[in-house]
Structures are given as structure tokens and as C-alpha cells.
Enzyme design. Structure first.
Site, PDB file in Angstrom:
ATOM      1  N   ASP A   1       0.868  -1.183   0.000  1.00 40.53           N
ATOM      2  CA  ASP A   1       0.000   0.000   0.000  1.00 40.53           C
ATOM      3  C   ASP A   1       0.906   1.235   0.000  1.00 40.53           C
ATOM      4  O   ASP A   1       1.503   1.567   1.018  1.00 40.53           O
ATOM      5  CB  ASP A   1      -0.897   0.009   1.250  1.00 40.53           C
ATOM      6  CG  ASP A   1      -2.002  -1.060   1.207  1.00 40.53           C
ATOM      7  OD1 ASP A   1      -3.025  -0.893   1.900  1.00 40.53           O
ATOM      8  OD2 ASP A   1      -1.838  -2.072   0.471  1.00 40.53           O
TER       9      ASP A   1
ATOM     10  N   LYS B   1      -6.819   3.219  -3.507  1.00 44.52           N
ATOM     11  CA  LYS B   1      -7.263   3.235  -2.112  1.00 44.52           C
ATOM     12  C   LYS B   1      -7.475   4.667  -1.673  1.00 44.52           C
ATOM     13  O   LYS B   1      -6.731   5.565  -2.078  1.00 44.52           O
ATOM     14  CB  LYS B   1      -6.182   2.550  -1.265  1.00 44.52           C
ATOM     15  CG  LYS B   1      -6.442   2.507   0.236  1.00 44.52           C
ATOM     16  CD  LYS B   1      -5.361   1.654   0.921  1.00 44.52           C
ATOM     17  CE  LYS B   1      -5.356   1.877   2.430  1.00 44.52           C
ATOM     18  NZ  LYS B   1      -4.274   1.159   3.107  1.00 44.52           N
TER      19      LYS B   1
ATOM     20  N   LYS C   1     -10.211   0.087  -2.693  1.00 38.30           N
ATOM     21  CA  LYS C   1     -10.243  -0.091  -1.244  1.00 38.30           C
ATOM     22  C   LYS C   1     -10.563   1.218  -0.546  1.00 38.30           C
ATOM     23  O   LYS C   1      -9.728   2.110  -0.497  1.00 38.30           O
ATOM     24  CB  LYS C   1      -8.886  -0.621  -0.755  1.00 38.30           C
ATOM     25  CG  LYS C   1      -8.791  -0.755   0.779  1.00 38.30           C
ATOM     26  CD  LYS C   1      -7.480  -1.427   1.182  1.00 38.30           C
ATOM     27  CE  LYS C   1      -7.252  -1.349   2.689  1.00 38.30           C
ATOM     28  NZ  LYS C   1      -6.000  -1.990   3.109  1.00 38.30           N
TER      29      LYS C   1
END
Lengths: 492, 304, 293
Positions: free
Chosen positions: B141, B204, B240
Site C-alpha cells: 500500500d 485506495k 479499497k
């Protein structure tokens, strides 16, 4: 003429995780088996003792029996309204009048859910629309106009202001309670009394409103509800002791009414049909524009006088817009209006469904290309899938006449002056939508489009403070806001 | 559906976004009513999509081990409760997590690139990434350079993402936009497009360190970017939302959005995740309520 | 033996809560017979300061609510006051009113609140304008609330004077710091209880009791108060306040009005506390299309 590519998206959408049915509870509502007329603060049987059935268009089941008012009944109602006007309402302090109207608004708010359920049961509109849009707007309309009752001097400075007397009001079936609010609230605030006829397929919420009016202590005769068919409406229009007629409905009937009033001193306002243009420019926020198209024509089953039923999309982005529109239509659910997940409910009546189907056939005969997403339609009841017509020309019948259903015609354009001309090229002039990121273009269009309501980067927005009404054959007079008061006043 | 590896030198032209219009569209998703069988399915799906997360300065071996246990054993009192999708930790904790989860299908995601601020050199960001991958992270991430984005240096942002993607090797790359700092939906859309075209496997919303995080408006905007990319190329990208989704109801609304915008192919933890910590217990309580008919209490669900 | 009453403690109202004055001081106003009415907070300048902070915090959200929502909330104040008629009549009588005068004052107050509730979503329509400028621009003027309004209520009434100043201010989206009548403070305090139960957000109305000389001076010189309204104030104090208001160019209005008269409620009390904002935007005229055929 445009061509397009069908990108393979059918398989992915909505195959699994179907939403289970989520029905609104209806066991708490109170509906009588039979309703009489509400005249002079009492419920009285119709003089000819005739009743008719009102049904749920979602499943064709009978909901109740409704009284059919004769000419004599209308006469009784007008007499009651006149008596109440002369002896009570016109003599009352404006601030006290206001407090009655506030009471009605608050009582409606208390029983909002019951109203929403009954509205959906009888009209076919989805419970989500009734609950989240129609009923709140109706309550707010009363609350808004209550506040004007003792402030009329401010609305029309330097003019002598008087109420008119008795108002005869005839409303349609597409927004039953909301239309009743749009008519009754300003009339009362301006000091008039009312005789109102709801549409024959949607009488119940007007009758429930009569119950609220009883509960509010409003003096008898100030508001009278006479249910019935076209003849009841004609009796109101032709009654000699009515000072003002307000009508919302089709252009054809509007013209009949206006003709009937020639030579009389009755004031009139008409809110009629439309074939409103929804215009998408290349620089529009495209996904929100697509949503605006959907809002404009598919919600409330397209039974909206100001529906954006003619789509004009700038040619360069037409393919993209149409593709996105079709994608968006895949997640519109047609079904039981009482299911909270339904997006498109039932068509209000068999007659209306037949009218829509007639136009679908005309469109196909004219050579337009029809598109409807795959959707499951219930077996009983009156339903129509959301429909697009592509390859439509300005001279197509389906692009000119009001269909009043979830049917959208799509045309392309190249330049701004071309689309202004095409949008204005219609006997109607109720509303228009403009989608562009450029502010100066918005104001160009708002100043050139011949329509009474223009929605820029939005569609179908309503508010009690915002005047609504059309140009040309879409009618005259405005409802809502300060401007909506003048229809119910004598200004000298 | 196979994931194609993809990098492109094209920074696309993003559409403009009308915020009021987005809010109205989102309100329709929020009025969907998910009941009965659909609700049960949805709740189970939500659980399987959670990335259990601990990203604190005070993280320790003990904390990470206990969280990994919870990842595999959400609520053993009931049968059939799925495991979460992944755990998300700092690079220094990857090896520990990997060991705890070695015999399960739960993945290990690691933040990298100077999380959460990203205010460090490119060289260090790549080193950070490679370290996490070597330690065994299945997913990385990363954070974008928001300062560079806000001054219009889009090529810089693009190239940085592409470089990190290369450093990831086989690991899947999630690109964190930190939408709370981007503020407008126009920016969120533009950042999404840049991230996708530069090589993101997932986009995300947030680091979870600031508010606002994953609002429905922001998630909607990002899902639309994914939709447009799929229509253009046929390639699926994951999404996400992280931070701010603490109730089952909100999670279900998010799934409604995914279904109606992208379709049911995205309704799996291969393509959609929730970055959340307290969400799991709320979902569990709802599931147990459906099974027993009785409202639940926090006392009966472990807090790790 | 007759039942012992639980006596009421009269506190002040700041930020939606009922603290005592931070100074701990009190004073005792007397009724018409010279008997003590109650121990009333003698508020200090720090209370004023705290009230301004609360009012400033509340102003943003209050002014951003829809006008309709404000109207509903104001109407609810009327609903709550109507329910407490008897208590207010009693307090007015204790402070020297006859029963008839007290009843009239309460009824007028309720009706005046309903009056202003109805203005919330209308005043902008009446006073705003689209201006027909000569250049190709869309030009419109509309009203915006000023911000935090200091209110020095008249000394001679306990309720109607207070209500007549507060309602137009908040109807227009302002928040208020209100100084009650020194000799007749009871209804101000009870009114804050009505406000508290009416969905009015905390800090929109703050009510302090005490000495106007002391408190008003702080309010008038406070750099974060945007406007100051007084009513029937004696001229020496009024001039003093006017001088102090100059430093941050407070808008100051002094109303010499007999509030008990029924027609002492009007649009201009609202618009007095509004700024006018004018906006321009180009109108692009492209091609030959006009609304002729």
C-alpha cells in the site's frame, strides 16, 4: 445519425446478489372502505349515491370506494365555501389564518409515513419517492405558505391587496398530495376558500388531507374536497359563484377550460403538459449529466409534466453518453412500488399504459431504434420498462408529442445556437435542462431558452420558494414562491 | 479474469465532477434496503473483504500476533464465518505477520513509501518497498505525493507510481490517494486516473490518519474511474475505501455501489477491500442478530 | 402541612448549557412590593467573552442551514413557549404585571415568534434582486447574515422586548449574545430553557443577566462582535456604546420602539442585520440564436 458499439457488459451486471424484497410495512395505515365528500366540514354522501372503485395499479386490487360528486354536490360545496369565506375566513386576522395553515403542515408531518404509503398504493409511484420527495415537499409547501398569510403587503408593495373569494381547483394524478398542497396552501394563505377535485385515479391522499383539515380545527367550508370524474371538474369550472379556477393537467383539457371561461370574470391559471429538452454539452460533468437524464425521465415513471423527455446531446460525446445511459439503466429496478428498492413503479392506469404503448409503436413505425434494458416486469398491474429511442429526428412524432411515460427520445446537435433553436422549436415551454461546466454558457442558455424553469447541471428540483410554471402551451401562471401568491389575489 | 500487466505513458483527460450531483446519486445508494438473504450474503461478503489493520507507532510483535489470530478466527462461536482478506502492517512487522498466517489464505499487506506522509526521497521509497516485498508482503500500500499533485506536477506523481510498481515485483500494488488532502472530487478523479494508468492494481482512498477518509462520494468517484478504465481497456482494477467505515450498514451501502457501478465480478476480495478495524465486530453482531433474532452487545465479541 | 416547593436557581445560558457566572457574583432584583425576586447571576466580562466564543462557533453551521430548516426551528420555539404559558404569566406577575398584561405579553411573544418563523425562507426573495447591468453579465444581489450580534434588551419589559430583538436576528442566520433587563430578568432565564428544548443549536442564542453598564461595554468593544442592537437605552450609555463600536466598525442599531404594540414586527428588523452581497458572472452570447424564430 449515430452508430454505437455495444461493449460486452450484459453478463456482469446484476447477475448475483439480487436485493431481497424489502416491502414497506402497511399495517399501520388507516383506510376506510368507502369515502364520502368533504363539504362544509362534514362527510356527506353524494346526492346521486354513486361511488366508484379506486385500485392499486401495481396489482389491480381495489383499495376503496370513492364518492362521485354531481353538479348538485359541487353546488353545495361552492355554497359552503362562499359562506365560510364571507362569514369567517375573510374576516379573520391574517396571523390567525397563518396559524391554521401551520397546524395543517405540522399534522401532515406527524402522519407523513401513512400518507406516503397510501400515495404509493393508489398512484403507483415508488414508496421511496413518496416518502423522500412527495410527502416532505407537500408538508413544506403548507409550512412555507403559512408564513405569507400576514406578510402579503411585502409581496406586492404599493398595491391594494384583496383575496379573490372562492377558488375551484382541479389537480392531476401524477403527484396527488403535492398538487393538492400546491393548490390549497397559497389559496388559503391569500385568504380564499377552496373547492378541490382530485384526479379520479388518485383521490385517497386528498381525502386523508381532509381528515387532517378536520383535525386542525380549520373552520368548516374553508376547504372542501369533491371527488369524481371529468364531469365533476366541468361542474366546478362552470359554476357561476367561483372567482378563480386553477388547473393542472393535459394541454387539451386546459384549452377546453380556458374556452369555457371566456366571457366570465373568473381568473384562471393553467399548468399543462411539456416536452422539455435536456441538453448535454461536451464539457458537461458527464456522469452527473447521465444521472440527470435518468432523474429527468425515468423517476416517477416519467409521469412528470416537466420531464426531460427530449435529450439533445452534443454529437462528439453522444456515443459515450448513450453507452453510460444504457449502463445506468441496467440498475433501474421496475417493480412493486411498495418495495423500497424499486426505482420505477407502476404506470398509474391502464389507459395511460395504453397511451404509452401507442407511442412506442409510433416510434418503431417511424423508424426510430428502441432500447429497453432487460428487466423483470410483474405479471399483474400496469408497468413499462424504461425506454430509449435513438435515431430520432426533430420531425418525429415521438419527439414532438408528450408521451407521459418512461420514454426518452435522443437527438444530437453540433453547436449551441443549433440546440437553442431545436429546444425552442416546440409549442411547449415548461422546462429545460442544461449540462455544461462553463458558467457563461449556462447564462447564455438560460436567457435564450423559452421555458419557465431551467435546470442547470441538475434536473427536477423543486422547492416551495421556487416559482414553477410554463411558457407557451405549457400553461401560464406560477406556483411556488412569492410569485405564486399573485394567482390568488386581486391586486389593484 | 486474468490480470494483465499494464503500464502506459498516457495521462488521461479526466472528466469534471459536479459534487452536488454526486451527492444526489450517492443518496440513492444509501436508500437501498438490504434485508434478509441479501443482507446475510452481503455481511459475509463484507467480512471476507476486510483488511485488518494496525499502523501505530506503538505496534509490537505481541500486538501483531494477536491481530493475526483474530484475522483467522473472527468469531469461532458461530460456524461458517469467513476469514478476513488480509492484514495490513508496517514493513517491520511483515515477517511476523507472514509467519502467523502461513497456513491460511489471509494475505499480508504492507504499507511502504514513507507511509503515511510520503515526504521522503524516491530512492528511500523504493528501498522501503523492496524491503517489505523481501520480507514476504503479498501486497504493497503506497502513498502518492500529494504536495506534487496539488502543485500540478502530474507527471512526477505518475512516474513515481510506475517506479514503485516495478519495485513491487509480484506483489499487488495499492495506491493510496489520501483523498482528505486532495479535497475536491475533481482532484480525486484525476488522481485516480493517474494512479490507474501508472500501474495501480488497486486504488485506495486514505491512510486512515486524517479525516475525512472514505466518504461515499469519494468512493463513488473512484469507482467511476475504474468503470471508465474497464470500458476503455477491458482491464479490472481493485478498490479499497479505508477509514470511516465502522458500521455494517455503511459497508453494505458501499457494496451496493460496487454492484450497481461495476457489477458482481467486483464483489470479491480479489477486487474490493475494506480498510477497517472496528467494522468486523459490527458486522458480526449483525450476523448473530440475524441468526438469533436478538440485538447483541460488545461484551460478547473479542476486541483485539 | 403544605408541600415545600423546590425553588428555582436562575443561571445564565451559554453554548447550550446553563453555567453560573464565572465570577460567582449575584444580585437581587426586587418585586413591586420590595420583596426579593431571586438571586440572579451578576455576569462578568468573562461570561460575555465566553458567550461570544460560543456564538462565533455556532454562527457558521447556523447560517449554513437551509432557510426552511431555520423556519421550522423558530416555529418550534413558539410551540415550546405556548406550552409554558402559565409559567411565564406567573413570572411576569411576580415581576409586577397584572394578569391581563402578562397574558397579553406572552401571547404577543408567541405570535411574534411565529411571525418571524415565517420570514426565514422569504425575506431573501423580497429584498434580493437580479440587477440589469449594462454589460453582458448576470448580476445578482442577495442577503447574508452579519455574524455575531450583541443584543442589549430594553429594561422595561421582561419578555417581549427580548423576543422582539432576538428573533429577527436569528431568523436571518445570525447568532446572538443577549443581555437581559437588569430589573426584570426572570423571563430571560426561563426563555433560555424554552430555547434549549427547541432544537435551536447550542450557541445560537446566549443569554446573560446582570448589569448592562458592565456587560454592554464589553460587548460593544469586543472585536469579534459584528453588530450591536439596543432598545430604548438612555442616551449617555448609548453614546458610550456607539463610540466603543467604532473600532471594528460594528453595525449599530438603536430601536426606540414600544414592543408591546402589535405592529412592531417587520421585515426591516431582519434586513438591518444582513449584509448585501453582489455577484457577477459573464453571459456568453454565441452565434445568432435568439428567442425569435
Amino acid at each position: 445519425m449515430i452508430t454505437f458499439q455495444l461493449i460486452n457488459m450484459k453478463k456482469e451486471l446484476n447477475d448475483n446478489w439480487d436485493y431481497s424484497s424489502s416491502l414497506e410495512a402497511i399495517n399501520h395505515i388507516q383506510l376506510k372502505k368507502k369515502y364520502n365528500l368533504f363539504i362544509d366540514g362534514k362527510w356527506i354522501a353524494p346526492s346521486k349515491n354513486t361511488y366508484f372503485k379506486t385500485i392499486n395499479p401495481a396489482n389491480e386490487e381495489t383499495l376503496a370506494e370513492i364518492a362521485s360528486a354531481s353538479k348538485e354536490d359541487v353546488d353545495l360545496a361552492v355554497k359552503a365555501a362562499r359562506k365560510a369565506y364571507k362569514n369567517v375566513w375573510s374576516k379573520m386576522l391574517a396571523s390567525e389564518r397563518a396559524k391554521y395553515i401551520y397546524r395543517i403542515a405540522r399534522l401532515m408531518q406527524e402522519r407523513a409515513r401513512e400518507f406516503a404509503v397510501i400515495e404509493s398504493l393508489e398512484s403507483g409511484k415508488t414508496i421511496r419517492e413518496s416518502r423522500d420527495v412527495d410527502i416532505p415537499l407537500a408538508c413544506n409547501h403548507f409550512f412555507y405558505y403559512a408564513g405569507w398569510a400576514d406578510k402579503l403587503d411585502y409581496a406586492f408593495p404599493n398595491r391594494k391587496i384583496e383575496s379573490l373569494g372562492v377558488a375551484g381547483q382541479i389537480i392531476p394524478w401524477n403527484f396527488p398530495l403535492l398538487m393538492a398542497a400546491w393548490k390549497i396552501a397559497p389559496a388559503l394563505a391569500a385568504g380564499n376558500t377552496v373547492v378541490l377535485k382530485p384526479a379520479e385515479t388518485t383521490s385517497l391522499t386528498a381525502l386523508k388531507l381532509a381528515e387532517i383539515i378536520e383535525e386542525s380545527g380549520l373552520p368548516p367550508g374553508v376547504v372542501n374536497i369533491v371527488t369524481g370524474f371529468g364531469e365533476t371538474g366541468a361542474a366546478i369550472v362552470n359554476h357561476p359563484d367561483i372567482n378563480k379556477i386553477a388547473f393542472t393537467g393535459s394541454t387539451a383539457v386546459g384549452k377546453i377550460i380556458q374556452k369555457a371561461l371566456v366571457g366570465t370574470s373568473k381568473k384562471v391559471t393553467l399548468e399543462l403538459g411539456g416536452k422539455s429538452a435536456n441538453i448535454i454539452f461536451e464539457d458537461a460533468p458527464i456522469d452527473q449529466a447521465v444521472e440527470g437524464i435518468v432523474n429527468g425521465i425515468f423517476f416517477n415513471q416519467g409521469h412528470v409534466c416537466c420531464a426531460g423527455s427530449r435529450l439533445y446531446v452534443q454529437e462528439g460525446i453522444a456515443e459515450k453518453v448513450i453507452k453510460k445511459l444504457k449502463q445506468r439503466m441496467e440498475s433501474l429496478y421496475v417493480g412493486d412500488p411498495l418495495d423500497k428498492n424499486t426505482d420505477i413503479g407502476a404506470i398509474n392506469s391502464k389507459e395511460q399504459l395504453q397511451t404509452i404503448e401507442k407511442y412506442l409503436k409510433i416510434g418503431l413505425d417511424e423508424g426510430a431504434e428502441m432500447y429497453q434494458p432487460k428487466c423483470t416486469i410483474p405479471k399483474k398491474g400496469f408497468y413499462c420498462a424504461p425506454t430509449l429511442f435513438l435515431n430520432v429526428a426533430q420531425s418525429s412524432i415521438i419527439a414532438q408529442e408528450e408521451i407521459f411515460g418512461p420514454v426518452l427520445t435522443i437527438q444530437t446537435f453540433r453547436t449551441v445556437d443549433e440546440v437553442i433553436q431545436k429546444a425552442n422549436n416546440s409549442p411547449f415551454g415548461l422546462a429545460a435542462g442544461v449540462w455544461t461546466d462553463k458558467g457563461s454558457r449556462i447564462f447564455n442558455l438560460t436567457s435564450k431558452l423559452r421555458a419557465g424553469v431551467i435546470w442547470a447541471n441538475c434536473y427536477n428540483k423543486f422547492d416551495p420558494t421556487s416559482p414553477f410554471g410554463g411558457y407557451k402551451e405549457s400553461g401560464f401562471g406560477r406556483e411556488g414562491g412569492l410569485h405564486g401568491l399573485s394567482a390568488y389575489l386581486k391586486l389593484s | 479474469m486474468k490480470i494483465k500487466s499494464h503500464t502506459s505513458n498516457k495521462i488521461p483527460v479526466s472528466p469534471s465532477i459536479d459534487k452536488v450531483g454526486v451527492e444526489e446519486r450517492v443518496a440513492r445508494f444509501q436508500s437501498r434496503s438490504i434485508k434478509n438473504e441479501a443482507k446475510k450474503q452481503g455481511l459475509n461478503l463484507v467480512l471476507s473483504m476486510i483488511d485488518l489493520t494496525t499502523l501505530e507507532g506503538k505496534d509490537t510483535e505481541g500486538k501483531v500476533k494477536q491481530m493475526c489470530y483474530k484475522a483467522k478466527h473472527l468469531h469461532d462461536h458461530f460456524e461458517g464465518i469467513p476469514q478476513v482478506a488480509a492484514v495490513c502492517v508496517y514493513p517491520s512487522m511483515v515477517a511476523i505477520a507472514k509467519n502467523e498466517l502461513r497456513n491460511s489464505s489471509v494475505k499480508v499487506a504492507s504499507v511502504a513509501t514513507g507511509f503515511p506522509s510520503g515526504q521522503t526521497s524516491l530512492a528511500l521509497k523504493l528501498k522501503d518497498t523492496k524491503f517489505a516485498v523481501e520480507q514476504g508482503a503479498d501486497e504493497i500500500d503506497m502513498v502518492i505525493s500529494r504536495g506534487k499533485f496539488l502543485t500540478g506536477e502530474f507527471a512526477y506523481v505518475f512516474d513515481e507510481i510506475a517506479a514503485v510498481k516495478e519495485a513491487c515485483g509480484k506483489a499487488r500494488l495499492k495506491v493510496i490517494l489520501e483523498t482528505g488532502e486532495l479535497v475536491t472530487l475533481d482532484n480525486v478523479r484525476k488522481a485516480s486516473d493517474i494512479a490507474i494508468y501508472a500501474g495501480a492494481d488497486f486504488i485506495k482512498t486514505s491512510t486512515g490518519k486524517i479525516q475525512p477518509a472514505a466518504t461515499m462520494q469519494v468512493t463513488y468517484t473512484m469507482l467511476m474511474a475504474i468503470r471508465d478504465y474497464y470500458d476503455e481497456t477491458g482491464i479490472m482494477i481493485g478498490m479499497k475505501p479505508a477509514g470511516g467505515i465502522s458500521t455494517a450498514k455503511l459497508a453494505l451501502h458501499n457494496l451496493v455501489m460496487v454492484k450497481e457501478i461495476l457489477g458482481t465480478n467486483w464483489l470479491s476480495n480479489e477486487w474490493f477491500r475494506f480498510g477497517a478495524s472496528s467494522l468486523a465486530n459490527d458486522v458480526l453482531m449483525q450476523l448473530v442478530k440475524i441468526a438469533t433474532g436478538v440485538y447483541q452487545s460488545n461484551d460478547y465479541f473479542s476486541i483485539d | 402541612m403544605s408541600r415545600i416547593e423546590v425553588l428555582k436557581t436562575y443561571k445564565i445560558f451559554i453554548g447550550g448549557q446553563f453555567p453560573r457566572t464565572e465570577s460567582g457574583r449575584y444580585y437581587t432584583p426586587l418585586d413591586s412590593k420590595g420583596k426579593a425576586l431571586a438571586n440572579i447571576c451578576l455576569s462578568s466580562r468573562k461570561d460575555v467573552r465566553n458567550a461570544v466564543v460560543a456564538a462565533r462557533k455556532a454562527f457558521g453551521p447556523w447560517s449554513e442551514r437551509s432557510a426552511f430548516n431555520r423556519g421550522q426551528i423558530l416555529y418550534r420555539i413558539a410551540e415550546m413557549l405556548e406550552g409554558r404559558q402559565a409559567q411565564f404569566v406567573d413570572e411576569l406577575m411576580r415581576q409586577g404585571s397584572s394578569k391581563v398584561a402578562a397574558s397579553n405579553e406572552v401571547n404577543l411573544s408567541i405570535d411574534r415568534i411565529v411571525y418571524y418563523a415565517g420570514w426565514c425562507d422569504k425575506y431573501n426573495q423580497v429584498v434580493s434582486s437580479v440587477n440589469p447591468v449594462s454589460s453582458s453579465h448576470f448580476n445578482f444581489s442577495s442577503l447574508e447574515p452579519m455574524g455575531v450580534v450583541g443584543v442589549v434588551a430594553e429594561q422595561s419589559t421582561s419578555l417581549i422586548g427580548l423576543v422582539s430583538l432576538i428573533l429577527p436576528a436569528i431568523c436571518g442566520g445570525n447568532s446572538t449574545v443577549v443581555l437581559a433587563s437588569e430589573k426584570l430578568p426572570l423571563c430571560a432565564v426561563t426563555f433560555s430553557e424554552v430555547v434549549h428544548s427547541s432544537d435551536v443549536p447550542a450557541g445560537v442564542i446566549n443569554i446573560l443577566t446582570g448589569s448592562p453598564e458592565e456587560m454592554a461595554v464589553t460587548l460593544a468593544s469586543h472585536m469579534d462582535v459584528n453588530a450591536l442592537i439596543t432598545s430604548n437605552l438612555e442616551s449617555q450609555l448609548s453614546n458610550k456604546l456607539s463610540l466603543l463600536s467604532v473600532d471594528n466598525l460594528k453595525r449599530k442599531f438603536d430601536y426606540e420602539v414600544n414592543w408591546v404594540e402589535k405592529d412592531k414586527q417587520a421585515l426591516h428588523y431582519i434586513s438591518d442585520l444582513q449584509e448585501i452581497k453582489t455577484t457577477w458572472h459573464p453571459i456568453e452570447n454565441v452565434g445568432g440564436a435568439s428567442s425569435s424564430y
